[in-house]
Design a protein around this motif. Structure first.
Motif, PDB file in Angstrom:
ATOM      1  N   UNK A  49       0.809  -1.233   0.000  1.00 13.84           N
ATOM      2  CA  UNK A  49       0.000   0.000   0.000  1.00 13.84           C
ATOM      3  C   UNK A  49       0.840   1.280   0.000  1.00 13.84           C
ATOM      4  N   UNK A  50       0.409   2.229  -0.839  1.00 12.04           N
ATOM      5  CA  UNK A  50       1.038   3.552  -0.881  1.00 12.04           C
ATOM      6  C   UNK A  50      -0.042   4.620  -0.828  1.00 12.04           C
ATOM      7  N   UNK A  51       0.334   5.809  -0.375  1.00 10.27           N
ATOM      8  CA  UNK A  51      -0.615   6.913  -0.354  1.00 10.27           C
ATOM      9  C   UNK A  51      -0.595   7.653  -1.681  1.00 10.27           C
ATOM     10  N   UNK A  52      -1.361   8.729  -1.760  1.00  6.88           N
ATOM     11  CA  UNK A  52      -1.467   9.469  -3.021  1.00  6.88           C
ATOM     12  C   UNK A  52      -0.142  10.080  -3.456  1.00  6.88           C
ATOM     13  N   UNK A  53       0.772  10.257  -2.512  1.00  4.64           N
ATOM     14  CA  UNK A  53       2.091  10.826  -2.841  1.00  4.64           C
ATOM     15  C   UNK A  53       3.111   9.746  -3.192  1.00  4.64           C
ATOM     16  N   UNK A  54       2.643   8.475  -3.215  1.00  3.05           N
ATOM     17  CA  UNK A  54       3.533   7.371  -3.571  1.00  3.05           C
ATOM     18  C   UNK A  54       4.395   6.866  -2.436  1.00  3.05           C
ATOM     19  N   UNK A  55       4.098   7.289  -1.198  1.00  5.48           N
ATOM     20  CA  UNK A  55       4.882   6.833  -0.056  1.00  5.48           C
ATOM     21  C   UNK A  55       4.248   5.591   0.557  1.00  5.48           C
ATOM     22  N   UNK A  56       5.091   4.660   0.973  1.00  8.28           N
ATOM     23  CA  UNK A  56       4.591   3.432   1.574  1.00  8.28           C
ATOM     24  C   UNK A  56       3.856   3.748   2.876  1.00  8.28           C
ATOM     25  N   UNK A  57       2.673   3.174   3.024  1.00  2.35           N
ATOM     26  CA  UNK A  57       1.874   3.409   4.226  1.00  2.35           C
ATOM     27  C   UNK A  57       2.329   2.547   5.400  1.00  2.35           C
ATOM     28  N   UNK A  58       3.029   1.469   5.096  1.00  2.00           N
ATOM     29  CA  UNK A  58       3.526   0.569   6.143  1.00  2.00           C
ATOM     30  C   UNK A  58       5.012   0.316   5.946  1.00  2.00           C
ATOM     31  N   UNK A  59       5.667   0.036   7.042  1.00  2.61           N
ATOM     32  CA  UNK A  59       7.039  -0.448   7.030  1.00  2.61           C
ATOM     33  C   UNK A  59       7.023  -1.802   7.726  1.00  2.61           C
ATOM     34  N   UNK A  60       7.528  -2.833   7.071  1.00  3.53           N
ATOM     35  CA  UNK A  60       7.469  -4.194   7.618  1.00  3.53           C
ATOM     36  C   UNK A  60       8.869  -4.645   7.996  1.00  3.53           C
ATOM     37  N   UNK A  61       9.012  -5.091   9.252  1.00  2.00           N
ATOM     38  CA  UNK A  61      10.289  -5.525   9.790  1.00  2.00           C
ATOM     39  C   UNK A  61      10.106  -6.891  10.443  1.00  2.00           C
ATOM     40  N   UNK A  62      11.066  -7.781  10.263  1.00  2.41           N
ATOM     41  CA  UNK A  62      11.022  -9.101  10.891  1.00  2.41           C
ATOM     42  C   UNK A  62      12.015  -9.154  12.041  1.00  2.41           C
ATOM     43  N   UNK A  63      11.595  -9.753  13.158  1.00  2.00           N
ATOM     44  CA  UNK A  63      12.511  -9.898  14.285  1.00  2.00           C
ATOM     45  C   UNK A  63      12.389 -11.291  14.879  1.00  2.00           C
ATOM     46  N   UNK A  64      13.388 -11.641  15.675  1.00  2.00           N
ATOM     47  CA  UNK A  64      13.426 -12.917  16.373  1.00  2.00           C
ATOM     48  C   UNK A  64      13.343 -12.662  17.870  1.00  2.00           C
TER      49      UNK A  64
END
Length: 367
Positions: A49-64
């Motif tokens: 997903x991106x907003x109208x300005x083309x910026x990602x709406x989410x940042x996804x990070x994996x951790x242990x």
């Protein structure tokens, strides 16, 4: 030492006092014995997903739950995870995918010391979600006491016996209980993640993610996990034609007998076949489709609420208001104010007593 990624702001603080743009951070907790498919679901859905300005709406990070290093999967390979448990402290949403090696969590309903220490990093108010057996982690941590939850139908009875304080529903795809969400197994995790995108940012963005992922844009959470005939027997008639016929006429009154006639079936036979193939009754399915149509029109057009109600097939604004309130816990006007593209930078709405800012629910009581 574990590397903890800093929270991104995307742009400097604005002089007018408004909050700077920052993507919603989703942290995925990778546990030994994880299923690679389910681990990848949040990255695929929330990474789009991106907003109208083309910026990602989410940042996804994996951790242990351990310092950076390899995490074993249920396949013949391990994955390298770059972030440790401290990353949980940076999360807006934490997702726990399934694992086949939960040990005492699955067998006795208690957290290991290592897992308990990791979860202690969670900030109050963090949205929590699980896919399949990931629910055991949330349950053992006490997050589900007195709340409804679901998991894969094959584990539902065991989950209920191990955690009697939970209201386990073995039949649904997912359950949204506001700040804690749970889903059934495998593909139901896709439904859950799409639901969260839809809840956060509306149907248009969620539908675009679904289209790019080549999956159905919406399966209602209350739909049955196990549908007796998801793929119709080629030797028997299906209800596909009737559904396509109805979707083209949602704005018109549609009777059950009208749908049955499209398949040359009796109402009784059609109703049975429909439920076997779709998982809900024809009436429930029609209501779901009309709610989705109304949501789309409220987000993407300037039509009046009365016109949206007519075009979606509800007939009157009052009828639509009742159905949206039941399905979403919000009125049509409030929904439009929250999710319309071009809404003010600090548009707010109260949903079931909780505040939503810019389409990001702080605590949303869902369906």
């Amino acid at each position: 030492m574990s590397s903890v990624p800093e929270r991104r702001t995307g742009e400097p603080e604005r002089q007018d006092g408004r909050s700077a743009f920052r993507p919603h951070r989703v942290v995925v907790l990778a546990l030994d014995g994880l299923l690679p498919f389910e681990l990848g679901i949040p990255h695929r859905i929330f990474g789009r997903p991106k907003n109208a300005q083309g910026r990602h709406l989410y940042e996804v990070v994996t951790c242990s739950i351990r310092p950076p290093g390899p995490v074993q999967t249920d396949a013949d390979f391990a994955i390298q995870v770059e972030h440790g448990p401290e990353t949980l402290a940076t999360a807006d949403t934490v997702i726990v995918p399934a694992s086949y090696e939960l040990g005492p969590v699955f067998e006795q309903g208690v957290l290991t010391d290592e897992l308990a220490a990791a979860l202690a990093h969670l900030r109050p108010g963090t949205r929590l979600a699980s896919i399949c057996t990931g629910v055991y982690v949330l349950a053992a941590a006490g997050y589900l006491n007195g709340r409804p939850a679901t998991t894969h139908w094959a584990d539902a009875e065991h989950l209920q016996e191990l955690f009697p304080k939970i209201e386990v529903d073995p039949d649904v795809l997912f359950i949204d209980d506001g700040d804690v969400l749970t889903s059934a197994g495998v593909a139901a995790g896709i439904d859950l993640c799409l639901h969260m995108v839809r809840r956060d940012h509306g149907t248009a963005i969620a539908n675009e993610v679904a289209r790019r992922t080549v999956v159905p844009p919406h399966r209602d959470g209350g739909q049955a996990q196990y549908i007796h005939r998801p793929v119709p027997d080629p030797q028997q008639a299906s209800t596909t034609t009737a559904r396509a016929w109805a979707l083209g006429r949602l704005h018109e009154p549609i009777q059950l007998r009208d749908m049955a006639e499209q398949e040359a079936m009796s109402v009784r036979t059609f109703t049975r076949r429909f439920r076997e193939e779709v998982g809900v009754s024809p009436g429930q399915w029609l209501t779901q489709q009309r709610v989705e149509r109304a949501r789309h029109l409220l987000e993407s057009t300037d039509l009046s609420v009365d016109q949206v109600a007519r075009d979606a097939g509800f007939g009157t604004a009052q009828s639509m208001r009742q159905h949206l309130q039941a399905a979403l816990g919000v009125t049509p006007t409030s929904y439009r104010r929250t999710f319309r593209a071009g809404a003010g930078a600090n548009a707010t709405v109260t949903v079931n007593g909780s505040t939503t800012v810019n389409g990001n629910p702080r605590s949303f009581k869902g369906t």
